[in-house]
Write a protein that holds these residues in place. Sequence first.
Motif, PDB file in Angstrom:
ATOM      1  N   LYS A  63       0.818  -1.218   0.000  1.00  0.00           N
ATOM      2  CA  LYS A  63       0.000   0.000   0.000  1.00  0.00           C
ATOM      3  C   LYS A  63       0.849   1.265   0.000  1.00  0.00           C
ATOM      4  CE  LYS A  63      -4.100  -0.068   1.630  1.00  0.00           C
ATOM      5  NZ  LYS A  63      -5.310   0.005   2.485  1.00  0.00           N
ATOM      6  N   THR A  64       2.152   1.077  -0.260  1.00  0.00           N
ATOM      7  CA  THR A  64       3.068   2.215  -0.331  1.00  0.00           C
ATOM      8  C   THR A  64       3.665   2.305  -1.729  1.00  0.00           C
ATOM      9  OG1 THR A  64       3.651   1.981   2.012  1.00  0.00           O
ATOM     10  CG2 THR A  64       5.142   3.279   0.637  1.00  0.00           C
ATOM     11  N   LEU A  65       3.478   3.437  -2.377  1.00  0.00           N
ATOM     12  CA  LEU A  65       4.120   3.683  -3.661  1.00  0.00           C
ATOM     13  C   LEU A  65       5.516   4.253  -3.429  1.00  0.00           C
ATOM     14  CD1 LEU A  65       1.298   5.299  -5.842  1.00  0.00           C
ATOM     15  CD2 LEU A  65       2.275   3.017  -6.105  1.00  0.00           C
ATOM     16  N   THR A  66       6.446   3.922  -4.319  1.00  0.00           N
ATOM     17  CA  THR A  66       7.800   4.461  -4.207  1.00  0.00           C
ATOM     18  C   THR A  66       8.265   4.948  -5.574  1.00  0.00           C
ATOM     19  OG1 THR A  66       8.909   2.339  -4.664  1.00  0.00           O
ATOM     20  CG2 THR A  66       8.342   2.817  -2.362  1.00  0.00           C
ATOM     21  N   ALA A  67       9.061   5.994  -5.566  1.00  0.00           N
ATOM     22  CA  ALA A  67       9.638   6.529  -6.806  1.00  0.00           C
ATOM     23  C   ALA A  67      11.095   6.874  -6.552  1.00  0.00           C
ATOM     24  CB  ALA A  67       8.870   7.757  -7.274  1.00  0.00           C
ATOM     25  N   TYR A  68      11.937   6.580  -7.532  1.00  0.00           N
ATOM     26  CA  TYR A  68      13.370   6.822  -7.423  1.00  0.00           C
ATOM     27  C   TYR A  68      13.791   7.747  -8.556  1.00  0.00           C
ATOM     28  CZ  TYR A  68      18.385   5.881  -7.534  1.00  0.00           C
ATOM     29  OH  TYR A  68      19.752   6.015  -7.543  1.00  0.00           O
ATOM     30  N   ILE A  69      14.320   8.915  -8.200  1.00  0.00           N
ATOM     31  CA  ILE A  69      14.715   9.922  -9.186  1.00  0.00           C
ATOM     32  C   ILE A  69      16.220  10.139  -9.079  1.00  0.00           C
ATOM     33  CG2 ILE A  69      14.437  12.323  -9.938  1.00  0.00           C
ATOM     34  CD1 ILE A  69      11.754  10.921  -7.731  1.00  0.00           C
ATOM     35  N   ASP A  70      16.949   9.826 -10.134  1.00  0.00           N
ATOM     36  CA  ASP A  70      18.402   9.985 -10.154  1.00  0.00           C
ATOM     37  C   ASP A  70      18.739  11.287 -10.878  1.00  0.00           C
ATOM     38  OD1 ASP A  70      21.134   9.846 -10.349  1.00  0.00           O
ATOM     39  OD2 ASP A  70      21.203   7.854 -11.250  1.00  0.00           O
ATOM     40  N   ILE A  71      19.119  12.310 -10.110  1.00  0.00           N
ATOM     41  CA  ILE A  71      19.393  13.622 -10.708  1.00  0.00           C
ATOM     42  C   ILE A  71      20.628  13.570 -11.605  1.00  0.00           C
ATOM     43  CG2 ILE A  71      19.682  16.082 -10.233  1.00  0.00           C
ATOM     44  CD1 ILE A  71      17.109  14.997  -9.139  1.00  0.00           C
ATOM     45  N   SER A  72      21.581  12.678 -11.303  1.00  0.00           N
ATOM     46  CA  SER A  72      22.788  12.593 -12.122  1.00  0.00           C
ATOM     47  C   SER A  72      22.465  12.117 -13.540  1.00  0.00           C
ATOM     48  CB  SER A  72      23.811  11.656 -11.483  1.00  0.00           C
ATOM     49  OG  SER A  72      23.374  10.309 -11.508  1.00  0.00           O
ATOM     50  N   LYS A  73      21.368  11.354 -13.694  1.00  0.00           N
ATOM     51  CA  LYS A  73      20.978  10.905 -15.034  1.00  0.00           C
ATOM     52  C   LYS A  73      20.581  12.097 -15.901  1.00  0.00           C
ATOM     53  CE  LYS A  73      17.052   8.651 -15.731  1.00  0.00           C
ATOM     54  NZ  LYS A  73      16.047   7.558 -15.737  1.00  0.00           N
ATOM     55  N   ILE A  74      19.925  13.080 -15.278  1.00  0.00           N
ATOM     56  CA  ILE A  74      19.554  14.297 -16.011  1.00  0.00           C
ATOM     57  C   ILE A  74      20.817  15.037 -16.453  1.00  0.00           C
ATOM     58  CG2 ILE A  74      18.334  16.512 -15.859  1.00  0.00           C
ATOM     59  CD1 ILE A  74      16.601  15.238 -13.662  1.00  0.00           C
ATOM     60  N   TYR A  75      21.781  15.145 -15.532  1.00  0.00           N
ATOM     61  CA  TYR A  75      23.018  15.863 -15.829  1.00  0.00           C
ATOM     62  C   TYR A  75      23.816  15.166 -16.933  1.00  0.00           C
ATOM     63  CZ  TYR A  75      27.573  18.064 -15.187  1.00  0.00           C
ATOM     64  OH  TYR A  75      28.759  18.724 -15.397  1.00  0.00           O
ATOM     65  N   SER A  76      23.931  13.832 -16.846  1.00  0.00           N
ATOM     66  CA  SER A  76      24.729  13.098 -17.824  1.00  0.00           C
ATOM     67  C   SER A  76      24.093  13.129 -19.207  1.00  0.00           C
ATOM     68  CB  SER A  76      24.919  11.648 -17.373  1.00  0.00           C
ATOM     69  OG  SER A  76      23.675  10.975 -17.277  1.00  0.00           O
ATOM     70  N   THR A  77      22.766  13.241 -19.255  1.00  0.00           N
ATOM     71  CA  THR A  77      22.060  13.274 -20.533  1.00  0.00           C
ATOM     72  C   THR A  77      22.131  14.650 -21.191  1.00  0.00           C
ATOM     73  OG1 THR A  77      20.518  11.572 -19.770  1.00  0.00           O
ATOM     74  CG2 THR A  77      19.847  12.870 -21.681  1.00  0.00           C
ATOM     75  N   ASN A  78      21.956  15.695 -20.367  1.00  0.00           N
ATOM     76  CA  ASN A  78      21.840  17.053 -20.906  1.00  0.00           C
ATOM     77  C   ASN A  78      23.044  17.946 -20.643  1.00  0.00           C
ATOM     78  OD1 ASN A  78      19.041  16.598 -21.689  1.00  0.00           O
ATOM     79  ND2 ASN A  78      18.592  16.643 -19.513  1.00  0.00           N
ATOM     80  N   LYS A  79      23.993  17.449 -19.799  1.00  0.00           N
ATOM     81  CA  LYS A  79      25.135  18.257 -19.356  1.00  0.00           C
ATOM     82  C   LYS A  79      24.696  19.506 -18.598  1.00  0.00           C
ATOM     83  CE  LYS A  79      28.406  15.579 -20.667  1.00  0.00           C
ATOM     84  NZ  LYS A  79      29.188  14.860 -19.642  1.00  0.00           N
ATOM     85  N   LYS A  80      23.457  19.517 -18.172  1.00  0.00           N
ATOM     86  CA  LYS A  80      22.957  20.576 -17.312  1.00  0.00           C
ATOM     87  C   LYS A  80      21.727  20.039 -16.584  1.00  0.00           C
ATOM     88  CE  LYS A  80      20.002  22.793 -20.778  1.00  0.00           C
ATOM     89  NZ  LYS A  80      19.647  24.075 -21.441  1.00  0.00           N
ATOM     90  N   VAL A  81      21.353  20.722 -15.530  1.00  0.00           N
ATOM     91  CA  VAL A  81      20.176  20.327 -14.756  1.00  0.00           C
ATOM     92  C   VAL A  81      19.279  21.549 -14.615  1.00  0.00           C
ATOM     93  CG1 VAL A  81      19.330  19.420 -12.556  1.00  0.00           C
ATOM     94  CG2 VAL A  81      21.500  18.609 -13.470  1.00  0.00           C
ATOM     95  N   THR A  82      18.016  21.395 -14.963  1.00  0.00           N
ATOM     96  CA  THR A  82      17.059  22.493 -14.806  1.00  0.00           C
ATOM     97  C   THR A  82      15.919  22.034 -13.909  1.00  0.00           C
ATOM     98  OG1 THR A  82      15.695  21.863 -16.718  1.00  0.00           O
ATOM     99  CG2 THR A  82      17.587  23.318 -17.132  1.00  0.00           C
ATOM    100  N   GLU A  83      15.211  23.013 -13.349  1.00  0.00           N
ATOM    101  CA  GLU A  83      14.060  22.704 -12.515  1.00  0.00           C
ATOM    102  C   GLU A  83      13.022  21.903 -13.300  1.00  0.00           C
ATOM    103  OE1 GLU A  83      15.514  25.604 -12.901  1.00  0.00           O
ATOM    104  OE2 GLU A  83      15.628  26.766 -11.033  1.00  0.00           O
ATOM    105  N   GLU A  84      12.814  22.299 -14.541  1.00  0.00           N
ATOM    106  CA  GLU A  84      11.804  21.637 -15.367  1.00  0.00           C
ATOM    107  C   GLU A  84      12.160  20.180 -15.628  1.00  0.00           C
ATOM    108  OE1 GLU A  84      13.264  24.487 -16.049  1.00  0.00           O
ATOM    109  OE2 GLU A  84      11.693  26.013 -16.157  1.00  0.00           O
ATOM    110  N   GLU A  85      13.440  19.900 -15.896  1.00  0.00           N
ATOM    111  CA  GLU A  85      13.853  18.523 -16.164  1.00  0.00           C
ATOM    112  C   GLU A  85      13.684  17.647 -14.930  1.00  0.00           C
ATOM    113  OE1 GLU A  85      14.639  16.985 -18.941  1.00  0.00           O
ATOM    114  OE2 GLU A  85      14.278  18.821 -20.076  1.00  0.00           O
ATOM    115  N   ILE A  86      13.959  18.206 -13.753  1.00  0.00           N
ATOM    116  CA  ILE A  86      13.762  17.433 -12.518  1.00  0.00           C
ATOM    117  C   ILE A  86      12.285  17.126 -12.317  1.00  0.00           C
ATOM    118  CG2 ILE A  86      13.966  17.482  -9.997  1.00  0.00           C
ATOM    119  CD1 ILE A  86      16.485  19.191 -10.363  1.00  0.00           C
ATOM    120  N   LEU A  87      11.425  18.099 -12.566  1.00  0.00           N
ATOM    121  CA  LEU A  87       9.986  17.877 -12.410  1.00  0.00           C
ATOM    122  C   LEU A  87       9.492  16.829 -13.408  1.00  0.00           C
ATOM    123  CD1 LEU A  87       8.857  21.585 -11.918  1.00  0.00           C
ATOM    124  CD2 LEU A  87       8.893  19.796 -10.170  1.00  0.00           C
TER     125      LEU A  87
END
Length: 392
Positions: A63-87
């Motif tokens: 009854k518990t949902l879980t989500a895993y967000i790897d911020i480094s994946k955003i950086y390695s893909t785009n070479k930058k991190v933005t608020e929109e990409e994290i969302l």
Amino acid sequence: MMPTTVPKNIDKYFFNRTKDIKKINLQISSIYEDLPNQLLITGNRGVGKTFLLKKILHDTDKKTLTAYIDISKIYSTNKKVTEEEILKEMLSSIYESLRQKQSVFKNFEDNLKNIIMNIKLHDYEFTDAASIFDIPIPKIKENYKALSKFVMELPQKIIDTSDEIDAFILVFDEFQFIKHVENPEAFFWLFRSYIQDQSNVCYIFTGSVSKSADIIEDINGQRGAFAGRMIQIDIEAFTKEETYKYLNEKAGDIKFTDDGFDRFYKCTRGIPAYINTFCNVLDSGKIYDEEMIKESFMMKMDQIVIMWLYIWGNLNDYEKTIIKILVDEKQLTWNTLLEKTGYSKSTLTKYIDSLNNKAILGYSNDNMYMINDMMLVTWLKHKKETEGQYPL
């Protein structure tokens, strides 16, 4: 072979961490009482934070949902991190979580469509190029506020509209990359503003950062968004005894003399990432004494420190220069570093902060900077001795 990344079969390779699991689960359990705690999990690179948290998420109840967000994946893909990409990455992870529970998703789908259509009334246009939940997501024009509101409110809305879900846990791994967004302090405040109104959602931020890193202050310092309200837990390396038990249980065909094991532990310092990569270059059937461990370590160093090869390759010349100087000098004050690098004060400050946020630099009580990981120091010295120069 020992795993060098988190394996699919988590239980097969997971070892110990009983106290850490109890400590973290105790804080997480507050979400079932409508009193959610928010956690900050820190520790040296390679110590096993991601493995530990994925084990905890893996073992949550139905009854518990879980989500895993790897911020480094955003950086390695785009070479930058933005608020929109994290969302957007949050949305993808929430979708993946719901996809695992089809009955919940089916019941929530109509509500989700209504929410998205309401967003469409604001300053957004939709594009088929970006689709989550099999529904086009907004392409940002001007109304970042509406998108952030939608994403940040979504976990609690899923709980409130489903009898099958009691809680939601979201893990943000390598959160130090949030430092690259345009305004990290404002982004942390965005989380704080929505989290304080949510009763059954737990956010866990984790990353390999120095204890003196300014991003710790940004998120949980006295003037940070959470102002010390986050529960901060530091994950330690294995003790010598734990390392011995780990090897017996997971790599029992590798044998050591007493002095051989002592040297193995000194090389790895109980950090699981180093233990595993070192084991992978040793042969079963041999009994390793101290000299054999030294020889194996020097001959196979690139394989043992493989994670540093990737990190080193992604550092810029300013950062590499600071590291090389500190490898040569062991430790220096800020003023001496300023003199030896020849950088301006603002440039040195910028790249010291960057290395701190990557958990590469440490800061002693007597105001001296040094390299935080001796394995990196050993590898760089070895490269210079054998190849005549530091790696490019």
